[in-house]
Design an enzyme around this catalytic site. Structure first.
Site, PDB file in Angstrom:
ATOM      1  N   HIS A 433       0.935 -46.661 -59.898  1.00 51.02           N
ATOM      2  CA  HIS A 433       0.912 -45.283 -60.405  1.00 51.02           C
ATOM      3  C   HIS A 433       1.637 -44.337 -59.450  1.00 51.02           C
ATOM      4  O   HIS A 433       2.525 -43.572 -59.865  1.00 51.02           O
ATOM      5  CB  HIS A 433      -0.537 -44.843 -60.594  1.00 51.02           C
ATOM      6  CG  HIS A 433      -0.696 -43.447 -61.114  1.00 51.02           C
ATOM      7  ND1 HIS A 433      -0.984 -43.170 -62.432  1.00 51.02           N
ATOM      8  CD2 HIS A 433      -0.603 -42.231 -60.499  1.00 51.02           C
ATOM      9  CE1 HIS A 433      -1.055 -41.856 -62.599  1.00 51.02           C
ATOM     10  NE2 HIS A 433      -0.831 -41.268 -61.439  1.00 51.02           N
ATOM     11  N   GLU A 434       1.255 -44.376 -58.189  1.00 50.97           N
ATOM     12  CA  GLU A 434       1.842 -43.434 -57.232  1.00 50.97           C
ATOM     13  C   GLU A 434       3.325 -43.723 -56.977  1.00 50.97           C
ATOM     14  O   GLU A 434       4.109 -42.803 -56.751  1.00 50.97           O
ATOM     15  CB  GLU A 434       1.051 -43.438 -55.925  1.00 50.97           C
ATOM     16  CG  GLU A 434      -0.408 -43.023 -56.065  1.00 50.97           C
ATOM     17  CD  GLU A 434      -0.609 -41.698 -56.786  1.00 50.97           C
ATOM     18  OE1 GLU A 434       0.304 -40.839 -56.762  1.00 50.97           O
ATOM     19  OE2 GLU A 434      -1.682 -41.514 -57.396  1.00 50.97           O
ATOM     20  N   HIS A 437       5.390 -41.947 -59.587  1.00 51.64           N
ATOM     21  CA  HIS A 437       5.697 -40.567 -59.196  1.00 51.64           C
ATOM     22  C   HIS A 437       6.830 -40.536 -58.176  1.00 51.64           C
ATOM     23  O   HIS A 437       7.762 -39.723 -58.276  1.00 51.64           O
ATOM     24  CB  HIS A 437       4.459 -39.922 -58.558  1.00 51.64           C
ATOM     25  CG  HIS A 437       3.412 -39.491 -59.517  1.00 51.64           C
ATOM     26  ND1 HIS A 437       3.673 -38.692 -60.617  1.00 51.64           N
ATOM     27  CD2 HIS A 437       2.067 -39.720 -59.540  1.00 51.64           C
ATOM     28  CE1 HIS A 437       2.546 -38.461 -61.273  1.00 51.64           C
ATOM     29  NE2 HIS A 437       1.564 -39.072 -60.642  1.00 51.64           N
ATOM     30  N   HIS A 440      10.229 -41.150 -59.594  1.00 45.29           N
ATOM     31  CA  HIS A 440      10.663 -39.964 -60.340  1.00 45.29           C
ATOM     32  C   HIS A 440      11.353 -38.983 -59.394  1.00 45.29           C
ATOM     33  O   HIS A 440      12.368 -38.371 -59.730  1.00 45.29           O
ATOM     34  CB  HIS A 440       9.446 -39.317 -61.002  1.00 45.29           C
ATOM     35  CG  HIS A 440       9.784 -38.344 -62.089  1.00 45.29           C
ATOM     36  ND1 HIS A 440       8.819 -37.612 -62.741  1.00 45.29           N
ATOM     37  CD2 HIS A 440      10.963 -37.978 -62.635  1.00 45.29           C
ATOM     38  CE1 HIS A 440       9.393 -36.850 -63.649  1.00 45.29           C
ATOM     39  NE2 HIS A 440      10.694 -37.045 -63.602  1.00 45.29           N
TER      40      HIS A 440
END
Length: 643
Positions: A433-434, A437, A440
């Site tokens: 998940h991290e 980010h 991105h």
């Protein structure tokens, strides 16, 4: 990397003061400009410089907390807030941006300008002197209160510890015992990995109750820890000031103000979306709870849920969490994660051998086929002086020949004297998940810092890349990359993988209800003039299926809302999860990892950041609008009606 963070900053108050004074001069000159190069570029360059200092200060305060540094850090908050308040209320600069719309611009520049102008208006640029002054004062006070909330949460968490015996910890396996072993015996705390183990494994119901009540009452007037950490008055003041700030700008409430900067159209659209998820999830959630009650054979209390859920899961799927963890040692997990990212986005990841602010931190360089494109500082273990949770923060965006840099922070299990760090699968999901980010931020192709990476991305879109990444860690080929038994070297056996996947959606409807509860409370507490716990109690009439104990003060440590950026925006997790599920199933149908569709996701979403309309970019990638059906499918919720 050409520009690396200074993790030993000195005189931070003086530094920030000098920089913000410089910044006001830069802004003053920019108001006289007539072109993009004269107006936007000098401000971008200055904010790049200022951001490097503020992000490091914020990062160190979160991961290496000390009272001494925090005292200095708190002094910088008002300086930073006042500076940005001055900039966002500068009518001459606002007009300069509006005038630029009449000049020769490309598509990205035009979009960025329109969004910047909207940000000016949401920041009170149109307010007259008295209201403008009050608006700035509110923002300054909110920055102080946010830090106070976070500090109280951390200190109250750290204050509680309990010495226990091996007998007290009946139900623990050797790996779990190793986490709490001390020189003189065993000690448990409220740090997340330790707390979760107590809830899942401790046979002693009395111990689970004690630890649960200590955890759920942190930073409150009923907490076991020092009452000086009570966050209720801080929360009340934050909510009052947010309401006043919104009303000054002409909004009915803070929810309406928050949503004005998001993709959704109204708080009604948000509540309708969440109410629909509750309605579709609740029948299955009730069945899941009924099954657990029958299995447990006791009147279930909150401190029983994790324990009996773990036992039921073990019985239904013939495995337990501790069967998996030996297959996921840290080095292998990270290697598998890096290979997955490399295959998805045609990049390479290398570990850099440099000293950093803590021995646990790894430095990662991300490269394409030609050059290094960014860096990640990875800090994954729980520590006493470290804020709980997991997050990604940016140090700098893409700027000229300076690459983007990000911090990825988790609070996972660490190694012991005789074993490497062995990760639970939920912790691996958090890592994916991290990194979603971080990618991105790192893989941006936008040359304008205000819209590069995560900058300028609407809050209800920012979770798309992170939640999209989560899906891949369940794929069999990826699990093989992630797994290697720390003793035997064996990959996760097929039968255990099959059980892991079969159990993936275990009690998913209960989880959906809980997240909808948080989101509905958030949007309603920012739109209704009621005590925040009264709002929560009202929401729970539709979402809560089990007793709430009197000591429950969960909101008093809900950092996403009171010290993070999710106020009146927590629904973004579910909103973006719809996009993520829809995107994943589409990419999977087109060939999955390494396919053109996976590269298209990078081109249309990750590389574009906040420089173009987010939903239009999603439609360009996907070809059609997303449906909530994908979210329900991803969670194994079967009450799916035709959309």
């Amino acid at each position: 990397m050409k520009n690396t963070p200074n993790f030993q900053p000195k005189n931070i108050v003086k530094t920030i003061q000098t920089l913000t004074e410089k910044g006001l001069k830069v802004v003053d000159r920019a108001t006289q400009g007539k072109t993009w190069a004269e107006v936007v570029e000098p401000i971008d360059a200055f904010e790049f410089e200022l951001g490097q200092h503020t992000s490091v200060n914020s990062h160190l305060n979160a991961v290496m907390f000390s009272e001494e540094f925090n005292a200095e850090y708190e002094q910088t908050l008002s300086l930073i807030t006042n500076f940005y308040s001055e900039v966002s209320s500068n009518k001459a600069l606002y007009q300069a941006y509006k005038d630029l719309l009449k000049t020769d611009l490309n598509t990205q520049q035009t979009y960025i300008l329109n969004e910047t102008i909207k940000d000016f208006e949401l920041s009170g640029v149109g307010l007259e002197r008295a209201m403008s002054k009050r608006f700035k004062a509110i923002k300054g006070r909110l920055s102080i209160l946010s830090n106070q909330f976070s500090k109280n949460s951390l200190l109250s968490t750290n204050e509680w510890k309990k010495t226990v015996t091996k007998t007290d910890l009946a139900g623990y396996d050797e790996d779990s015992l190793a986490k709490v072993k001390t020189d003189s015996g065993y000690e448990i705390s409220l740090q997340m990995p330790i707390y979760m183990d107590v809830m899942a494994y401790a046979d002693s119901r009395d111990l689970r109750e004690e630890v649960y009540k200590a955890y759920i009452s942190r930073a409150s007037e009923v907490g076991i820890t020092d009452k000086k950490f009570d966050n209720k008055s801080t929360m009340n003041e934050i909510l009052t000031l947010r309401k006043e700030m919104a009303e000054i700008l002409g909004f009915e409430n803070y929810a309406a103000y928050s949503i004005a900067a998001k993709m959704v159209d109204s708080d009604r659209q948000v509540t309708d979306f969440l109410d629909d998820l509750v309605m579709q999830s609740k029948p299955q959630a009730e069945q899941e709870l009924a099954e657990l009650k029958v299995f447990a054979g006791v009147d279930l209390m909150p401190w029983d849920l994790g324990y009996y859920a773990e036992k039921l899961k073990e019985q239904k799927f013939d495995f337990k969490k501790s069967d998996l963890t030996p297959y996921f040692p840290e080095k292998r997990v990270l290697k598998g994660l890096f290979i997955t990212i490399e295959n998805l986005y045609k990049v390479s990841i290398s570990i850099v051998d440099e000293a950093c602010y803590h021995p646990d931190v790894r430095i990662l360089d991300i490269s394409n086929s030609v050059e290094t494109v960014g860096r990640i500082y990875l800090d994954i273990y729980a520590r006493k002086d470290k804020r709980g949770g997991a997050w990604m923060a940016d140090y700098q965006p893409l700027m000229g020949d300076e690459n983007p840099v990000a911090f990825v922070v988790c609070n996972l299990n660490s190694s012991t004297e005789d074993k490497p760090a062995l990760f639970e699968f939920d912790e691996i999901v958090t890592l994916f998940h991290e990194f979603g980010h971080a990618l991105h931020h790192i893989l941006t192709q936008v040359k304008y810092p205000s819209a590069a990476g995560i900058s300028g991305v609407p809050w209800d879109g920012v979770e798309l890349p992170s939640q999209y990444m989560e899906f891949f860690c369940y794929e069999k080929a990826v699990v093989k990359l992630l797994s290697k038994h720390w003793q035997t070297g064996e990959s996760l056996p097929d039968d255990l993988y099959d059980k892991l996947i079969a159990a993936k959606d275990f009690q998913s409807a209960l989880g959906m209800l809980r997240q909808c509860e948080f989101s509905l409370w958030d949007i309603k507490t920012h739109s209704e003039n009621k005590d925040t716990y009264a709002v929560l109690n009202e929401v729970r009439k539709a979402t809560a299926l089990i007793k709430i104990v009197d000591e429950n003060r969960f909101l008093n440590t809900f950092g996403h809302i009171f010290s993070g950026g999710y106020a009146a925006g927590y629904f973004s997790y579910k909103w973006a999860e719809v996009l993520a599920a829809d995107a994943y199933y589409y990419v999977k149908s087109q060939g999955g990892i390494g396919s053109q569709a996976s590269v298209d996701f990078m081109h249309c979403i990750l590389e574009v950041g906040g420089s173009l309309d987010f939903m239009q970019q999603y439609l360009k990638f996907r070809g059609e609008k997303p449906s909530v059906t994908a979210l329900l499918k991803a969670n194994g919720i079967n009450n799916i009606r035709k959309q």
